[in-house]
Structure formats: structure tokens, C-alpha cells
Design a protein around this motif. Structure first.
Motif, PDB file in Angstrom:
ATOM      1  N   TRP A 124      37.895  17.750  -0.335  1.00 17.77           N
ATOM      2  CA  TRP A 124      37.843  18.427  -1.625  1.00 17.77           C
ATOM      3  C   TRP A 124      39.142  19.187  -1.868  1.00 17.77           C
ATOM      4  O   TRP A 124      39.862  19.522  -0.932  1.00 17.77           O
ATOM      5  N   ALA A 140      34.267  23.397  -5.982  1.00 19.91           N
ATOM      6  CA  ALA A 140      34.488  21.988  -5.633  1.00 19.91           C
ATOM      7  C   ALA A 140      33.799  21.647  -4.317  1.00 19.91           C
ATOM      8  O   ALA A 140      33.206  20.568  -4.168  1.00 19.91           O
ATOM      9  N   ALA A 144      31.072  18.884  -3.403  1.00 16.71           N
ATOM     10  CA  ALA A 144      31.446  17.866  -2.417  1.00 16.71           C
ATOM     11  C   ALA A 144      30.426  17.774  -1.293  1.00 16.71           C
ATOM     12  O   ALA A 144      30.184  16.679  -0.763  1.00 16.71           O
TER      13      ALA A 144
END
Length: 233
Positions: A124, A140, A144
């Protein structure tokens, strides 16, 4: 032991609670906290440039902006357009830490990316440590994690990092965005990286940040980098 039991009972609770749409609060369906009507309204990014995920009238190997450019990525997939209701769910995760939103978005990402060329690992795009301290979590990464779990991919932590903080990309034009992130990423020493990696971020705008991180991975020996994102602005 306590943490494992806590996770077990948390998962058990989710299994016993009825599914509820996170957008309109109607009953969810198909194992998702999303109702059929809101699912039908999802802004899928199905017609796009295969190299930068820019929405196009029809899917194409390259858009006009990518033609003739030597790009560090082999492909790019942004599952959605950054539009309602995905943008609302993303804001709830990014600014309010709503992990129910990350779970739903992660499920939708896994569904869409199951047919993508299979990487050997997922990485990520990390926040800078100062931004991470300020926010307390990395949105993120929160997307992820469930994506990697669902696709049975190793999630590589700690190798790709931001060497310096950068200005918010949303405040800059395309040229300034590229200059802003130039040299911002590096790969820490360690075992050889897999030959094929998918690099994930929550929202892709011009792609400048993801491309700069992809360059760092390529310089570290990765042969193929595919860019994956929740949404394309």
C-alpha cells in the motif's frame, strides 16, 4: 490470548447482527452492508485507460496522455469513479475512521480485482509518519488489509516508505504534483522483493504519487508493478 478472543467475539458479533446498508440503512444483501438499490448505484470505472485508469468513453490500452510515455507501471485499475456513494463511504473512512466502511469497500475491491492479473504481493502507498501520527491510522492500509486477505495475497509492510512529507496533492496542478512527489519514496533494505507487485492507494487523481512510488519499487528490483486504487478522481 485476550486479543485473539476479542477478535473472535467481534467477528461473531458481526455474523449475528443483520446486514444494514451503510448508505441508506435499508437491509443489506449478498453478505454486504449494502442494499440492492445502492449497489446498483455504485459508480464502477469499467471504461478506462489500462495504464492510468483515466475514465474514457470506452476502454483502451492507453489514453492520449499515456501515449508515448515511459511509465513505471504495467497497468492501472481504479475500481470506482470517485462519486456517490463511494466518495461518501471513503470520506467516512478517511476522516472519521469508520472501519465498517473499510470492510465494505474492501469486499467490493476484492470482488472487482479477483480477475486482475495476479501479483505475488500487495503493497500500500504509506502515509508519511507525521501524517500518520496526526490521523492515527492509514486509510489505504485499512482498505489493503481486507483486500489482501480476500485475495490471499501477502501484504508487504515496512519496505516502501515516504522519505519526506509532501504538500497535499489536491491543492496542486498536474505539473506541480509531479514535482511535489519527486523522490518522495524509497524502499528499505531487506530480502529481495517479489517480481510482480500490486501497489494500492485509496484514491488516484493524476496518478503522480502512485507512479513515483512505482519507480522506487522498480529501482529496488521489482519487474512488474500494477497500480490498484479504490477510486479514480
Amino acid at each position: 490470548m485476550g486479543r485473539r478472543l476479542g477478535g473472535f467475539f467481534s467477528g461473531l458479533g458481526r455474523g449475528l447482527l443483520p446486514l444494514r446498508c451503510l448508505v441508506c440503512e435499508e437491509p443489506g444483501t449478498q453478505g454486504l452492508d449494502l442494499c440492492p438499490d445502492c449497489r446498483a448505484d455504485l459508480p464502477w470505472n469499467r471504461a478506462a485507460c489500462a495504464r492510468c485508469a483515466l475514465p474514457l468513453p470506452r476502454a483502451a490500452p492507453r489514453c492520449g496522455r499515456c501515449a508515448g510515455l515511459a511509465l513505471p507501471q504495467a497497468s492501472a485499475r481504479a475500481v470506482f469513479l470517485h462519486a456517490a456513494p463511494v466518495d461518501q463511504l471513503h470520506r467516512r473512512l478517511k476522516f472519521h475512521g469508520e472501519l465498517a466502511a473499510s470492510r465494505l469497500l474492501g469486499q467490493l475491491l476484492a470482488e472487482a480485482l479477483a480477475t486482475a492479473p495476479r501479483p505475488q504481493a500487495l503493497v500500500w502507498l504509506p502515509l508519511h509518519r507525521a501524517r500518520l501520527r496526526q490521523r492515527g491510522y492509514d486509510q489505504a492500509l485499512e482498505l489493503a488489509r481486507p483486500l489482501a486477505r480476500a485475495l490471499a495475497l501477502p501484504l508487504l509492510a515496512g519496505r516502501l516508505h515516504r522519505r519526506r512529507a509532501t504538500a497535499a496533492q489536491s491543492e496542486l496542478d498536474a505539473g506541480a504534483r509531479r514535482r511535489n512527489v519527486h523522490g518522495a519514496f524509497a524502499v528499505r533494505p531487506g530480502p529481495p522483493l517479489p517480481a510482480h507487485i500490486a501497489l494500492f492507494d485509496d484514491v488516484m487523481t493524476t496518478g503522480a504519487t502512485l507512479q513515483e512510488a512505482a519507480r522506487a519499487l522498480r529501482l529496488a528490483g521489482v519487474e512488474r508493478v500494477d497500480l490498484w486504487a479504490l477510486a479514480r478522481a
